[in-house]
Motif scaffolding. Structure first.
Motif, short mmCIF file in Angstrom:
data_model
loop_
_atom_site.label_atom_id
_atom_site.label_comp_id
_atom_site.label_asym_id
_atom_site.label_seq_id
_atom_site.Cartn_x
_atom_site.Cartn_y
_atom_site.Cartn_z
N VAL A 44 0.87 -1.18 0.00
CA VAL A 44 0.00 0.00 0.00
C VAL A 44 0.90 1.23 0.00
O VAL A 44 1.75 1.39 0.88
N GLU A 45 0.72 2.07 -1.03
CA GLU A 45 1.57 3.24 -1.19
C GLU A 45 0.70 4.48 -1.38
O GLU A 45 -0.41 4.38 -1.92
N PRO A 46 1.18 5.65 -0.97
CA PRO A 46 0.39 6.87 -1.12
C PRO A 46 0.35 7.36 -2.56
O PRO A 46 1.32 7.26 -3.29
N ALA A 47 -0.80 7.90 -2.94
CA ALA A 47 -0.91 8.58 -4.23
C ALA A 47 -0.19 9.92 -4.12
O ALA A 47 -0.02 10.44 -3.02
N PRO A 48 0.24 10.48 -5.24
CA PRO A 48 0.85 11.81 -5.17
C PRO A 48 -0.12 12.81 -4.53
O PRO A 48 -1.29 12.85 -4.88
N GLY A 49 0.37 13.55 -3.54
CA GLY A 49 -0.45 14.55 -2.87
C GLY A 49 -1.29 14.00 -1.72
O GLY A 49 -2.00 14.76 -1.07
N PHE A 56 -2.43 8.97 7.04
CA PHE A 56 -2.20 7.99 5.98
C PHE A 56 -2.06 6.59 6.58
O PHE A 56 -2.63 5.63 6.06
N ASN A 57 -1.29 6.47 7.66
CA ASN A 57 -1.05 5.16 8.25
C ASN A 57 -2.33 4.47 8.71
O ASN A 57 -2.48 3.26 8.54
N SER A 58 -3.28 5.22 9.27
CA SER A 58 -4.52 4.59 9.72
C SER A 58 -5.34 4.08 8.53
O SER A 58 -5.89 2.98 8.56
N TYR A 59 -5.40 4.85 7.45
CA TYR A 59 -6.14 4.41 6.26
C TYR A 59 -5.40 3.29 5.53
O TYR A 59 -6.01 2.34 5.05
N ALA A 60 -4.08 3.39 5.45
CA ALA A 60 -3.29 2.33 4.80
C ALA A 60 -3.44 1.01 5.54
O ALA A 60 -3.56 -0.06 4.93
N SER A 61 -3.45 1.07 6.87
CA SER A 61 -3.64 -0.14 7.67
C SER A 61 -5.02 -0.74 7.43
O SER A 61 -5.17 -1.97 7.31
N ALA A 62 -6.04 0.10 7.36
CA ALA A 62 -7.40 -0.39 7.11
C ALA A 62 -7.51 -1.04 5.73
O ALA A 62 -8.13 -2.10 5.58
N VAL A 63 -6.90 -0.43 4.71
CA VAL A 63 -6.91 -1.01 3.36
C VAL A 63 -6.13 -2.32 3.34
O VAL A 63 -6.58 -3.31 2.77
N VAL A 84 0.51 -3.05 -6.45
CA VAL A 84 0.60 -1.82 -5.65
C VAL A 84 -0.83 -1.33 -5.46
O VAL A 84 -1.58 -1.20 -6.42
N ALA A 85 -1.19 -1.08 -4.22
CA ALA A 85 -2.48 -0.44 -3.91
C ALA A 85 -2.18 1.03 -3.66
O ALA A 85 -1.63 1.39 -2.62
N VAL A 86 -2.48 1.87 -4.64
CA VAL A 86 -2.20 3.30 -4.54
C VAL A 86 -3.39 3.96 -3.85
O VAL A 86 -4.51 3.93 -4.36
N LEU A 87 -3.12 4.53 -2.66
CA LEU A 87 -4.17 5.05 -1.80
C LEU A 87 -4.15 6.58 -1.77
O LEU A 87 -3.11 7.18 -1.52
N ASP A 88 -5.32 7.17 -2.03
CA ASP A 88 -5.48 8.61 -1.91
C ASP A 88 -6.58 8.89 -0.88
O ASP A 88 -7.57 8.15 -0.81
N ILE A 89 -6.39 9.93 -0.09
CA ILE A 89 -7.34 10.28 0.97
C ILE A 89 -7.64 11.76 0.84
O ILE A 89 -6.72 12.59 0.79
N ARG A 90 -8.90 12.09 0.81
CA ARG A 90 -9.33 13.50 0.78
C ARG A 90 -10.36 13.69 1.89
O ARG A 90 -11.36 12.97 1.95
N ALA A 170 -11.92 5.21 9.07
CA ALA A 170 -10.96 4.53 8.18
C ALA A 170 -11.37 3.08 7.97
O ALA A 170 -11.46 2.60 6.83
N GLU A 171 -11.61 2.36 9.04
CA GLU A 171 -12.01 0.95 8.93
C GLU A 171 -13.35 0.81 8.22
O GLU A 171 -13.54 -0.10 7.41
N ARG A 172 -14.26 1.72 8.51
CA ARG A 172 -15.59 1.65 7.91
C ARG A 172 -15.54 1.87 6.40
O ARG A 172 -16.19 1.16 5.63
N LEU A 173 -14.75 2.86 5.96
CA LEU A 173 -14.64 3.13 4.52
C LEU A 173 -13.94 1.98 3.79
O LEU A 173 -14.37 1.57 2.72
N ALA A 174 -12.86 1.47 4.38
CA ALA A 174 -12.14 0.37 3.73
C ALA A 174 -13.00 -0.89 3.65
O ALA A 174 -13.02 -1.57 2.62
N ALA A 175 -13.74 -1.20 4.71
CA ALA A 175 -14.60 -2.38 4.70
C ALA A 175 -15.69 -2.25 3.64
O ALA A 175 -15.99 -3.21 2.92
#
Length: 192
Positions: A44-49, A56-63, A84-90, A170-175
């Motif tokens: 799991v890697e961050p998207a640019p920006g 990021f770590n809490s969402y990356a862990s959930a994903v 690669v799971a490219v993760l973006d969070i807004r 984070a867990e709720r969105l990933a689930a």
């Protein structure tokens, strides 16, 4: 009747009023071409920006938890995974819209004869407008083959929670995002 006789009836309602406000449904949209059958290693890697640090770590862990549940094996090393799971969070916040109390309890009593009487009552609300902020967040994940950067699956999930419940978002969105993986392509669904 005295207030003591009503007390056992009021306790469950008071507890109900103390519960947190339910979170909004999560809206999920996913895209893919056919089944995503091959499982393998994933990073799991961050998207640019994308935000960094604890958010990021809490969402990356959930994903990552959801990907492991689906049969992927998470690896930490950059460049060492099949996918690669490219993760973006807004995220953003807004003021909670005020409203009246959802539960009202009235206690009343009276004395007097059949032609005259004196009455009294007390009424109070539970679980009313608590104010505060609402956190709205959207996560987007692209699952890519590392070798040729082909996107084999992508999806986004968006939801809101009160500021005090944002830690579980984070867990709720990933689930919700990975529920019934890979999901119907191109359709937006609402998950409670």
């Amino acid at each position: 009747m005295t207030g003591r006789r009503f007390a056992p009836l009021l306790l469950p309602l008071i507890a109900l009023g103390a519960c947190t406000t339910p979170m909004s449904p999560v809206e999920v949209t996913r895209f893919h071409l056919g089944q995503v059958n091959e499982r393998g290693t994933v990073a799991v890697e961050p998207a640019p920006g994308a935000p960094s640090g604890m958010e990021f770590n809490s969402y990356a862990s959930a994903v990552a938890n959801q990907l492991r549940r689906l049969g992927y094996a998470e690896v930490d090393g950059v460049g060492q995974s099949l996918y690669v799971a490219v993760l973006d969070i807004r995220s953003g916040t807004r003021e909670r819209v005020g409203g009246g109390s959802p539960v009202s309890i009235g206690i009343g009593g009276g004395t007097g004869g059949w032609s005259s009487g004196v009455g009294g009552g007390i009424s109070f609300g539970l679980g009313g407008d608590r104010g505060g902020l609402v956190v709205g967040t959207q996560i987007s994940v692209q699952l890519k083959r590392r070798s040729d950067q082909t996107v084999v699956w992508e999806g986004r999930a968006r939801g809101e929670a009160s500021e005090r419940d944002s830690a579980v978002l984070a867990e709720r969105l990933a689930a919700a995002l990975f529920r019934d993986f890979p999901g119907e392509s191109g359709r937006t669904i609402s998950i409670r």
